[in-house]
Design a protein around this motif. Structure first.
Motif, PDB file in Angstrom:
ATOM      1  N   UNK A  37       0.496  -1.502   0.054  1.00 19.19           N
ATOM      2  CA  UNK A  37      -0.160   0.733   0.027  1.00 19.19           C
ATOM      3  C   UNK A  37       1.213   1.521  -0.070  1.00 19.19           C
ATOM      4  N   UNK A  38       0.806   2.016  -0.853  1.00 24.49           N
ATOM      5  CA  UNK A  38       1.244   3.663  -0.903  1.00 24.49           C
ATOM      6  C   UNK A  38      -0.355   4.332  -0.781  1.00 24.49           C
ATOM      7  N   UNK A  39      -0.331   4.853   0.644  1.00 24.45           N
ATOM      8  CA  UNK A  39      -1.542   5.767   1.392  1.00 24.45           C
ATOM      9  C   UNK A  39      -1.882   6.885   0.485  1.00 24.45           C
ATOM     10  N   UNK A  40      -0.730   7.917  -0.270  1.00 24.84           N
ATOM     11  CA  UNK A  40      -0.106   9.110  -0.851  1.00 24.84           C
ATOM     12  C   UNK A  40      -1.232   8.536  -2.176  1.00 24.84           C
ATOM     13  N   UNK A  41      -1.075   7.828  -2.770  1.00 26.10           N
ATOM     14  CA  UNK A  41      -1.471   7.564  -3.844  1.00 26.10           C
ATOM     15  C   UNK A  41      -2.459   7.014  -4.004  1.00 26.10           C
ATOM     16  N   UNK A  42      -2.591   6.361  -3.078  1.00 24.65           N
ATOM     17  CA  UNK A  42      -4.244   5.433  -3.000  1.00 24.65           C
ATOM     18  C   UNK A  42      -5.249   6.368  -2.843  1.00 24.65           C
ATOM     19  N   UNK A  43      -5.000   7.861  -1.973  1.00 22.73           N
ATOM     20  CA  UNK A  43      -5.922   9.249  -1.584  1.00 22.73           C
ATOM     21  C   UNK A  43      -5.862   9.967  -2.742  1.00 22.73           C
ATOM     22  N   UNK A  44      -5.382   9.890  -3.149  1.00 25.82           N
ATOM     23  CA  UNK A  44      -5.347  10.313  -4.777  1.00 25.82           C
ATOM     24  C   UNK A  44      -5.972  10.405  -5.964  1.00 25.82           C
TER      25      UNK A  44
END
Length: 438
Positions: A37-44
């Protein structure tokens, strides 16, 4: 283009790796990878999913709804709404699997398999192998929004004369027969992607695909009664302007979201999107001013959309100079398609689905092969005009033949056009029993 490496999706600074609670399932499907998981990318991408959905409802619904005559506004908005509902259900049942599942022939596949039908095997711990930094459920939702808007765009070509029952059947069949195979061939591991055809955010998969289908539909259905004689001016350009504004904002999720990460490529894609839209709006208006002696709001809005369409396949692959060139060329090219070509060939593409989306998508896809640069995105290293042309020919042929076959199925089942008397009275009342009150 829609393929990113694991390294591109994972930010070393964030490095948020899923723990035991997000461990991979015992057996992964062929298209899956363990979620990292890449949380920043998931949020975007969560944000981008909302933005792209906004493009259809209410963006495209208002954009198209304002361009038709008053008696057909609700029927036109109903097309966008129906496309959203039908495609979402189909995407869950089989559309996602056919588009992004494994075909078993990664180098020359034409369509995905049925392994992920009903989202079988998808869990919070899985990711698609193309985007291992995103939860697969998020990937599914984001790609769904592209599948929704594509058939909704086609409705602009047959507005004001098609039976609602025919449009329902058309959306159903077109998603399965045309959209899913082309999506797989370009983005899902199929032969066009393996060949090196670049389509960053949907110039071919969405816009050329929809534009060609719209042209075929316009030719098969024939012109609206009174076309070329009666006044068919837009009933409410304020609706169209609001819709265009929503499309512009949503397009940031469409193009910058297609970076699949909150990174530098997403940033350049966002700026390129705005720049190309502005350049095309200026160029379209300049040509219209010379041609018609007056600049119109509709022309300004159409030019804006033309630039958005043109830059879509190139948004994360070109530098701003390239985006500017695409916009400056797309505006006049789409004006020629929507005004001069349509007039010369005398077909009735009601809301210029082909003139803007077909022509703009073709221009953008070809220019991607010329202007893409590895200095912006390493994936552009193999860009060339020949591959882009091969991909366009394949998409145009598949869309044209598939769309014609689907229209023939509709013609001999539901029927295609409403009777002349109902068309004259208006589709709002005759198809839906509803009207807009003064």
């Amino acid at each position: 283009m829609k393929s990113r490496t694991l390294a591109a999706l994972l930010s070393p600074g964030l490095g948020l790796i899923a723990g035991p609670a997000l461990a991979a399932p015992p057996a992964l499907l062929a298209h899956q990878a363990p979620l990292v998981l890449n949380e920043a990318s998931a949020a975007w991408i969560l944000t981008s999913t909302a933005l792209v959905l906004l493009m259809t409802l209410p963006g495209l619904a208002l954009f198209y709804g304002g361009m038709v005559r008053r008696k057909n506004v609700l029927a036109t908005i109903a097309h966008s709404t129906a496309a959203m509902a039908i495609v979402t259900v189909l995407w869950f049942i089989v559309g996602y699997s056919l588009s992004f599942g494994s075909s078993g022939e990664a180098t020359n596949g034409f369509i995905g398999g049925l392994q992920a039908a009903f989202l079988n095997g998808v869990t919070p711990s899985t990711a698609h192998s193309l985007a291992p930094g995103l939860p697969e459920f998020l990937w599914i939702a984001y790609q769904l929004t592209f599948a929704i808007i594509t058939p909704a765009l086609i409705a602009g070509a047959f507005a004001e004369r098609i039976k609602f029952s025919a449009s329902i059947l058309f959306f159903f069949l077109w998603h399965l027969i045309v959209y899913a195979p082309i999506c797989h061939q370009v983005w899902g591991g199929g032969w066009m992607g393996s060949l090196g055809v670049l389509d960053f955010a949907g110039g071919a998969v969405v816009h050329v695909n929809a534009g060609v289908a719209g042209l075929v539909a316009a030719l098969v259905l024939g012109p609206r009664h009174g076309h070329g004689r009666d006044n068919m001016a837009p009933h409410n350009l304020a609706f169209t302007a609001i819709g265009a504004g929503l499309l512009l904002v949503g397009w940031l999720g469409f193009n910058a979201g297609s970076a699949w990460a909150a990174d530098g490529i997403a940033a350049v894609a966002a700026f390129n999107t705005l720049l190309a839209a502005a350049a095309a709006a200026v160029a379209w208006t300049a040509v219209e001013w010379i041609d018609h002696k007056k600049p119109t709001l509709l022309g300004l809005l159409s030019g804006l959309v033309a630039g958005l369409v043109g830059v879509t396949p190139a948004a994360g692959l070109v530098d701003p100079k390239g985006a500017f060139i695409i916009g400056i060329i797309s505006g006049p090219a789409c004006y020629a398609g929507a005004v001069w070509l349509k007039r010369a060939l005398k077909y009735d593409d009601s809301l210029d689905a082909f003139g803007v989306h077909g022509i703009g998508g073709i221009v953008g896809a070809l220019l991607t092969g010329v202007l893409a640069t590895a200095a912006i995105n390493p994936a552009a290293a193999g860009a060339n005009l020949l591959n882009q042309a091969i991909g366009l020919i394949a998409v145009i042929a598949w869309s044209a033949v598939g769309t014609f076959a689907i229209l023939m199925i509709c013609k001999f089942t539901t029927g295609l056009r409403v009777p002349k008397e109902e068309e004259i009275e208006g589709l709002d009342y005759t198809q839906h029993g509803e009207t807009i009150h003064p």
